[in-house]
Design a protein around this motif. Structure first.
Motif, PDB file in Angstrom:
ATOM      1  N   VAL A   1      -1.333  -2.119   5.310  1.00 52.73           N
ATOM      2  CA  VAL A   1      -0.233  -2.397   4.393  1.00 52.73           C
ATOM      3  C   VAL A   1       0.429  -3.708   4.814  1.00 52.73           C
ATOM      4  CG1 VAL A   1       1.948  -1.567   3.468  1.00 52.73           C
ATOM      5  CG2 VAL A   1       0.114   0.056   3.994  1.00 52.73           C
ATOM      6  N   ALA A   2       0.600  -4.606   3.845  1.00 50.86           N
ATOM      7  CA  ALA A   2       1.108  -5.935   4.157  1.00 50.86           C
ATOM      8  C   ALA A   2       2.545  -5.903   4.654  1.00 50.86           C
ATOM      9  CB  ALA A   2       0.997  -6.832   2.923  1.00 50.86           C
ATOM     10  N   GLU A   3       3.400  -5.079   4.034  1.00 51.07           N
ATOM     11  CA  GLU A   3       4.819  -5.027   4.417  1.00 51.07           C
ATOM     12  C   GLU A   3       5.248  -3.576   4.523  1.00 51.07           C
ATOM     13  OE1 GLU A   3       9.124  -6.913   3.020  1.00 51.07           O
ATOM     14  OE2 GLU A   3       7.275  -7.358   1.915  1.00 51.07           O
ATOM     15  N   TRP A   4       5.872  -3.242   5.644  1.00 47.13           N
ATOM     16  CA  TRP A   4       6.297  -1.865   5.895  1.00 47.13           C
ATOM     17  C   TRP A   4       7.725  -1.847   6.420  1.00 47.13           C
ATOM     18  CZ3 TRP A   4       2.872   2.353   5.337  1.00 47.13           C
ATOM     19  CH2 TRP A   4       3.409   3.596   5.697  1.00 47.13           C
ATOM     20  N   PRO A   5       8.619  -1.146   5.733  1.00 46.76           N
ATOM     21  CA  PRO A   5       8.413  -0.424   4.465  1.00 46.76           C
ATOM     22  C   PRO A   5       8.329  -1.379   3.279  1.00 46.76           C
ATOM     23  CG  PRO A   5      10.711  -0.291   5.137  1.00 46.76           C
ATOM     24  CD  PRO A   5       9.987  -0.980   6.255  1.00 46.76           C
ATOM     25  N   PRO A   6       7.748  -0.951   2.163  1.00 45.92           N
ATOM     26  CA  PRO A   6       7.653  -1.821   0.984  1.00 45.92           C
ATOM     27  C   PRO A   6       9.037  -2.233   0.502  1.00 45.92           C
ATOM     28  CG  PRO A   6       6.209   0.091   0.767  1.00 45.92           C
ATOM     29  CD  PRO A   6       7.074   0.343   1.969  1.00 45.92           C
ATOM     30  N   PRO A   7       9.195  -3.447   0.036  1.00 44.54           N
ATOM     31  CA  PRO A   7      10.523  -3.942  -0.364  1.00 44.54           C
ATOM     32  C   PRO A   7      11.127  -3.183  -1.534  1.00 44.54           C
ATOM     33  CG  PRO A   7       8.793  -5.466  -1.023  1.00 44.54           C
ATOM     34  CD  PRO A   7       8.147  -4.470  -0.139  1.00 44.54           C
ATOM     35  N   ASP A   8      10.300  -2.533  -2.358  1.00 44.39           N
ATOM     36  CA  ASP A   8      10.833  -1.812  -3.520  1.00 44.39           C
ATOM     37  C   ASP A   8      11.130  -0.349  -3.221  1.00 44.39           C
ATOM     38  OD1 ASP A   8       8.188  -1.195  -3.130  1.00 44.39           O
ATOM     39  OD2 ASP A   8       7.742  -0.932  -5.266  1.00 44.39           O
ATOM     40  N   GLN A   9      11.014   0.066  -1.968  1.00 44.98           N
ATOM     41  CA  GLN A   9      11.276   1.450  -1.597  1.00 44.98           C
ATOM     42  C   GLN A   9      12.605   1.561  -0.848  1.00 44.98           C
ATOM     43  OE1 GLN A   9       8.444   4.386  -2.039  1.00 44.98           O
ATOM     44  NE2 GLN A   9       9.106   3.011  -3.643  1.00 44.98           N
ATOM     45  N   PRO A  10      13.333   2.661  -1.041  1.00 44.49           N
ATOM     46  CA  PRO A  10      14.629   2.817  -0.355  1.00 44.49           C
ATOM     47  C   PRO A  10      14.447   2.967   1.145  1.00 44.49           C
ATOM     48  CG  PRO A  10      14.002   4.845  -1.466  1.00 44.49           C
ATOM     49  CD  PRO A  10      13.022   3.808  -1.913  1.00 44.49           C
ATOM     50  N   ARG A  11      15.459   2.544   1.885  1.00 47.10           N
ATOM     51  CA  ARG A  11      15.413   2.663   3.334  1.00 47.10           C
ATOM     52  C   ARG A  11      15.845   4.063   3.758  1.00 47.10           C
ATOM     53  NH1 ARG A  11      12.776  -0.767   1.987  1.00 47.10           N
ATOM     54  NH2 ARG A  11      12.689  -2.916   2.733  1.00 47.10           N
TER      55      ARG A  11
ATOM     56  N   LEU B   1      -0.044   6.667  10.932  1.00 44.08           N
ATOM     57  CA  LEU B   1       1.118   5.897  10.491  1.00 44.08           C
ATOM     58  C   LEU B   1       1.087   4.484  11.058  1.00 44.08           C
ATOM     59  CD1 LEU B   1       3.987   5.693   9.210  1.00 44.08           C
ATOM     60  CD2 LEU B   1       4.871   6.570  11.384  1.00 44.08           C
ATOM     61  N   PHE B   2       0.866   4.351  12.358  1.00 46.35           N
ATOM     62  CA  PHE B   2       0.876   3.028  12.976  1.00 46.35           C
ATOM     63  C   PHE B   2      -0.373   2.232  12.625  1.00 46.35           C
ATOM     64  CE2 PHE B   2       4.282   4.861  15.370  1.00 46.35           C
ATOM     65  CZ  PHE B   2       5.115   3.783  15.624  1.00 46.35           C
ATOM     66  N   TRP B   3      -1.474   2.906  12.323  1.00 47.67           N
ATOM     67  CA  TRP B   3      -2.663   2.201  11.842  1.00 47.67           C
ATOM     68  C   TRP B   3      -2.394   1.583  10.475  1.00 47.67           C
ATOM     69  CZ3 TRP B   3      -6.163   3.924   7.803  1.00 47.67           C
ATOM     70  CH2 TRP B   3      -7.290   3.091   7.666  1.00 47.67           C
ATOM     71  N   LEU B   4      -1.717   2.312   9.603  1.00 51.40           N
ATOM     72  CA  LEU B   4      -1.360   1.777   8.291  1.00 51.40           C
ATOM     73  C   LEU B   4      -0.386   0.611   8.429  1.00 51.40           C
ATOM     74  CD1 LEU B   4      -0.872   5.103   6.270  1.00 51.40           C
ATOM     75  CD2 LEU B   4      -2.771   3.479   6.068  1.00 51.40           C
ATOM     76  N   ARG B   5       0.588   0.771   9.319  1.00 51.18           N
ATOM     77  CA  ARG B   5       1.596  -0.267   9.473  1.00 51.18           C
ATOM     78  C   ARG B   5       1.034  -1.531  10.103  1.00 51.18           C
ATOM     79  NH1 ARG B   5       6.983   2.304  12.007  1.00 51.18           N
ATOM     80  NH2 ARG B   5       7.470   0.087  11.986  1.00 51.18           N
ATOM     81  N   SER B   6       0.007  -1.388  10.934  1.00 54.32           N
ATOM     82  CA  SER B   6      -0.478  -2.534  11.691  1.00 54.32           C
ATOM     83  C   SER B   6      -1.380  -3.465  10.897  1.00 54.32           C
ATOM     84  CB  SER B   6      -1.237  -2.052  12.930  1.00 54.32           C
ATOM     85  OG  SER B   6      -2.383  -1.303  12.543  1.00 54.32           O
ATOM     86  N   GLY B   7      -2.017  -2.962   9.837  1.00 63.18           N
ATOM     87  CA  GLY B   7      -2.950  -3.853   9.163  1.00 63.18           C
ATOM     88  C   GLY B   7      -3.247  -3.545   7.719  1.00 63.18           C
TER      89      GLY B   7
END
Length: 202
Positions: free
Chosen positions: A54-64, A46-52
């Motif tokens: 995926v550009a923005e986490w969470p994606p702006p088009d996804q619900p919080r 999860l943190f590997w994906l978030r760190s580099g």
């Protein structure tokens, strides 16, 4: 040297051996360790994906994620850890009625936790967050869903312990099943605040 009639038998000089950890308890420790490694691995991904990746986490088009209601739900699960501890203390004191009562309280709180989580997942899916909507959704449902499966399975085990307890199967001398249920339920309870902070809040 032969022993004369009428003389007391000589005691064995071999030292008494102390009983070690029961195999069931050791097996549960190993099982919990393996489950902990799985969760640590998923959090690392999860943190590997978030760190580099995926550009923005969470994606702006996804619900919080529902931070507030999940925080309240976390309290229910933590209280269930206390009730399970009371069940463990009850069986150690040979208080069978209290054991049965606290096991049922723990089961009810576990069901409440799963029910609230289930309703929140339905809402998130309706708002567009699913396993296939994004990596964000895939990681959320993988990590939190895996924990939910652990809660569900352990609640079923605790219900079995409750049925056995109602029949008077556990005593202060014989309660290995309760100890195993207590150990794994504490694992399920104590790892949840970590998941809540790292998945929902960070």
């Amino acid at each position: 040297m032969t022993q004369q009639p009428g003389q007391p038998q000589a005691r064995s000089a071999q030292p008494e051996t102390q009983p070690g950890m029961p195999m069931e308890i050791l097996g549960m420790y190993l099982f919990i360790a393996s489950e902990l490694i799985i969760f640590i691995t998923l959090l690392f991904i999860l943190f590997w994906l978030r760190s580099g990746l995926v550009a923005e986490w969470p994606p702006p088009d996804q619900p919080r994620l529902p931070i507030g209601i999940t925080g309240i739900n976390t309290v229910f699960l933590l209280v269930s850890g206390y009730s399970m501890h009371r069940a463990y203390r009850a069986v150690k004191q040979n208080a069978s009625r209290q054991l049965t009562r606290w096991l049922m309280v723990t089961c009810v709180l576990g069901v409440v936790f799963l029910t609230v989580q289930g309703f929140e997942w339905i809402r998130l899916i309706q708002f567009g967050l699913s396993m296939t909507s994004s990596l964000y959704g895939a990681m959320f449902y993988t990590i939190i869903g895996l924990h939910a499966v652990h809660v569900l399975v352990t609640v079923l085990v605790l219900l079995y312990l409750w049925v056995r307890s109602s029949a008077g199967a556990y005593t202060a001398e014989k309660h290995t099943g309760v100890v195993l249920g207590y150990m794994f339920w504490l694992f399920v309870v104590l790892i949840w605040p970590i998941l809540y902070v790292l998945v929902y809040l960070v």
